[in-house]
Structures are given as C-alpha cells and as structure tokens.
Scaffold this motif. Structure first.
Motif, PDB file in Angstrom:
ATOM      1  N   MET A  29       1.691   7.912   4.023  1.00 49.57           N
ATOM      2  CA  MET A  29       2.630   7.608   5.108  1.00 49.57           C
ATOM      3  C   MET A  29       1.912   7.638   6.457  1.00 49.57           C
ATOM      4  N   VAL A  30       1.081   8.645   6.671  1.00 49.46           N
ATOM      5  CA  VAL A  30       0.392   8.795   7.947  1.00 49.46           C
ATOM      6  C   VAL A  30      -0.648   7.696   8.131  1.00 49.46           C
ATOM      7  N   VAL A  31      -1.367   7.357   7.073  1.00 48.67           N
ATOM      8  CA  VAL A  31      -2.340   6.252   7.156  1.00 48.67           C
ATOM      9  C   VAL A  31      -1.619   4.956   7.518  1.00 48.67           C
ATOM     10  N   GLY A  32      -0.466   4.721   6.894  1.00 46.34           N
ATOM     11  CA  GLY A  32       0.310   3.522   7.205  1.00 46.34           C
ATOM     12  C   GLY A  32       0.771   3.498   8.650  1.00 46.34           C
ATOM     13  N   GLU A  33       1.199   4.647   9.168  1.00 47.44           N
ATOM     14  CA  GLU A  33       1.619   4.721  10.573  1.00 47.44           C
ATOM     15  C   GLU A  33       0.458   4.390  11.501  1.00 47.44           C
ATOM     16  N   TYR A  34      -0.719   4.956  11.195  1.00 42.28           N
ATOM     17  CA  TYR A  34      -1.887   4.702  12.039  1.00 42.28           C
ATOM     18  C   TYR A  34      -2.233   3.217  12.052  1.00 42.28           C
ATOM     19  N   LEU A  35      -2.255   2.596  10.886  1.00 49.15           N
ATOM     20  CA  LEU A  35      -2.597   1.173  10.814  1.00 49.15           C
ATOM     21  C   LEU A  35      -1.525   0.313  11.484  1.00 49.15           C
ATOM     22  N   CYS A  82       0.816  -1.217   0.000  1.00 53.14           N
ATOM     23  CA  CYS A  82       0.000   0.000   0.000  1.00 53.14           C
ATOM     24  C   CYS A  82       0.849   1.268   0.000  1.00 53.14           C
ATOM     25  N   MET A  83       2.027   1.197   0.626  1.00 52.28           N
ATOM     26  CA  MET A  83       2.837   2.397   0.830  1.00 52.28           C
ATOM     27  C   MET A  83       3.982   2.513  -0.169  1.00 52.28           C
ATOM     28  N   GLN A  84       3.886   1.827  -1.284  1.00 52.15           N
ATOM     29  CA  GLN A  84       4.974   1.855  -2.258  1.00 52.15           C
ATOM     30  C   GLN A  84       5.329   3.269  -2.696  1.00 52.15           C
ATOM     31  N   MET A 120      -8.826  -0.866   4.630  1.00 51.62           N
ATOM     32  CA  MET A 120      -8.749   0.283   5.531  1.00 51.62           C
ATOM     33  C   MET A 120      -7.817   1.351   4.983  1.00 51.62           C
ATOM     34  N   PHE A 121      -6.720   0.928   4.391  1.00 48.80           N
ATOM     35  CA  PHE A 121      -5.781   1.885   3.818  1.00 48.80           C
ATOM     36  C   PHE A 121      -6.448   2.698   2.718  1.00 48.80           C
TER      37      PHE A 121
END
Length: 387
Positions: free
Chosen positions: A355-361, A132-134, A329-330
């Motif tokens: 990046m922030v969404v990934g940190e939250y998850l 997701c964070m590529q 969710m991402f």
C-alpha cells in the motif's frame, strides 16, 4: 489562530450574500457539517472558499502540471495535462453552478480536488498500480485523492492533511464509490455538477488533442452524431463561407451544446424543488443529467474515443513502456522497503508495504517517475527521493 474580526469583516456578511444569491437547494456555507479537526471561522472567507485555497496551494495540486492526461510529453506540448484539465473542469463547473444558483465556492473546490489523486502516466499508470496492489485492495485515483488530502499533505502543525470540509471529502468519496452513489440518496447538486463538467471537458479536449496530433481526422469524427450536431452549430453561427480554425470552433461548440443541454434539463428538473433545502433534494434522490438524445450521442463519442484514440497504435508502445516502469519500481521497492523515502518508510511501519509503495509511486509526476526509475534499477542501494 485565525485573523481577528473587525467591524467590517464578519462571516455573517458572507452568509447574507449567499442567502441573497443562492437557491435554497444549494449547499449553503452556514449549513456545513464542519471539519474533522475543529477550526475557528475565517473573518472573510467561507468554509468552501478556504477549502479551495488549501487545495490550490497544496503540493499535490502543483504536481498535476507534470502528470499526463492522455498523451505524454514525448508527443508534443500542446495537449492537456492533469492541471490544465482541472482548470477547464473548474471553469465549466463554476459557470453551470452560477446559472443554477448553486454554491460556486464549493463547486470550485470540488473541481480542483477531483483529479488530485491521479498517478503518473494517466490511466495506464492506474492500471499498473491496480494490478500491483491487488493484495491490498487495488488502486483508485479517486480514493487516493482522499489519502492525499487527509494524510499525505503536510502543511499544518495542528493536524494531518488539509482538514477540508466534510462536504468536500464526501464529494470525493462519491467519486470513489460511484456505483453506490448511483442509487438511493443522491449526492449534493454541486458534486453532481463537477462530475458532469469533468466528463464534458475530457470528451471535448480529447477530441481537440487527438485532432491536433493527427490521431484523428475530421472526416472520421463527422461519422458521429454529436460531432455533426456541433458542426451544424458552427455553420449556423458562421454561415456558408469557408471555416477557419475548424478544430477550435468544433471543440467550442461541443462544449457549448453539452453544457446548454445539461443546464436546460437541470433547470426544468429543479423547478419543482424551489424552496427545498439541499438535504431535501438529496433525500428525494434528484440526479441531474443530459437529455436522452445527448446522453446517447455522448456515449457514441466516448466509445469511439476509447477505440480510436486511447488504443491508437502511436499510444500503445508509450503506454506499455510506462506500465512496465511502474511495475518494475513497485517490485524493487516492495522487495526492499529501505529504498523508500523516510516519510514512507515510517508509514510502512503501520501499513502494508504494498500500500505504501503504491502511494509513493502514485504521487509522482511523469518526469520524476522516470528519474527515480533510473535510480531504482541502476544497481544503487540508497533510498529514492521524496516528492
């Protein structure tokens, strides 16, 4: 403000104790490079003991109890979580550190922080976030651990994060960049020790969990050289009679033979560095490792576990479902960042949303992730909960 010194409480006593007990090539507390934000010395704890306590009392550390190691809660309650794995690593690392006369406080702090960045649902969670964070460089749990301890933990008014010693941050950075750390100047011996303890612990406890859950049989495992070696050790200790608690004894022996081999190799290797400082040992590129025979046999075991356990048919549907929940969710949160908790909405003002969404998850526990998934996909529009 640090507690006031008294005549009986003085960090010089701490330094004197280390001088008497530690090898010269250990990382001594008096030689620390300090912290990003300067703080007064504590009267009766060295810098690495303070780091250990800060990690231990962090909310991210407590959340490890709700993060799976390999197997989910749907598959029973016997198997390890990230928290129990972390304690096992810390125990092994402390023992080895004591034998090699390295800094036990530093070793324990490094062990306690080493998995603090793991996302929910084990390695499939990491795979999902990496995909997701590529666009923002992917995801690494080792790198995310640094984000947690430097930014996301909120326990002090004077600085963000935990303000850990630079040796702790450097050790975790080594884990985040293992390829670069494998050449040239070597990491601190304490950092190397924790990495070895991590590997030895999960090899043994993944065998234990898989046997207990019926994913593997003892007959299958006995095809592996290191398991046969361990069972010979069990038999030598117990004789030829019937063996009770065979699984537990095998796991104990797997750990013992790996630790013993590692220590024997390390003690022999470090003989020529008696009298050298930690920096001199690093400059020499000293890297501690198992004997060639045990390295080969451990490689065989890990390849077997990857195919027979981590890709077991009972795990695949569970991992696939968790993978898709995180992906869904991402996508929801990336499309509508207003659904992020307030703290993360504020972070998204200065950082890429992905990046922030990934940190939250990544900070979620397994159960918390499942709960927030329901809110994220049930048609509601409000922000999700902070962890």
């Amino acid at each position: 403000m640090a507690p006031q010194l008294t005549p009986m409480l003085d960090t010089r006593r701490y330094d004197d104790r280390e001088h008497l007990l530690l090898a010269q090539y250990a990382m001594h507390s008096r030689d620390t490079e300090g912290r990003k934000y300067a703080e007064p010395e504590h009267p009766y704890r060295g810098p690495f003991a303070r780091d250990r306590d800060r990690v231990l009392h962090s909310s991210a550390f407590r959340r490890l109890s709700g993060k799976m190691q390999v197997f989910t809660g749907e598959m029973g309650i016997y198997h390890r979580t990230r928290l129990t794995h972390t304690f096992e690593v810390a125990s092994l690392a402390r023992t080895m550190s004591r034998v090699l006369r390295l800094n036990e406080d530093l070793t324990e702090a490094l062990a306690l922080v080493h998995d603090i960045g793991h996302p929910p649902f084990g390695h499939c969670g990491e795979d999902a976030l990496s995909e997701c964070m590529q666009r923002v460089g992917g995801f690494s749990h080792n790198g995310f651990a640094l984000v947690i301890v430097e930014q996301l933990e909120q326990r002090y008014s004077a600085f963000p994060g935990l303000n850990l010693s630079l040796e702790i941050l450097g050790g975790q950075d080594v884990r985040a960049h293992k390829a670069e750390a494998a050449i040239g100047r070597s990491p601190l011996l304490e950092v190397q020790l924790v990495d070895a303890a991590d590997s030895m612990a999960y090899d043994a406890h993944d065998v234990d969990d898989a046997l207990q859950m019926g994913l593997l049989s003892m007959e299958e495992l006995l095809e592996l050289a290191i398991v046969r070696r361990a069972m010979r050790g069990v038999r030598e200790k117990l004789g030829d009679g019937p063996v009770r608690r065979e699984r537990q004894l095998l796991v104990h022996e797997l750990i013992d033979l790996q630790v013993t081999d590692f220590l024997n190799e390390a003690l022999e290797q470090l003989v020529e560095y008696q009298g050298h400082t930690a920096d001199e040992v690093r400059d020499a590129g000293v890297r501690l490792e198992h004997s060639e025979a045990i390295r080969r046999e451990r490689g065989e075991l890990e390849a077997f576990l990857f195919e027979a356990v981590y890709r077991h048919p009972r795990l695949i549907p569970v991992r696939r479902a968790a993978y898709h929940r995180l992906q869904d969710m991402f996508e929801v949160l990336s499309r509508d960042p207003s659904r992020l908790p307030l703290r993360f909405r504020r972070r998204a003002e200065t950082r890429p949303v992905e990046m922030v969404v990934g940190e939250y998850l990544a900070g979620m526990t397994d159960t918390f992730c499942d709960t927030q998934y329901k809110y994220a996909t049930d048609g509601s529009t409000g922000p999700l909960s902070d962890w």
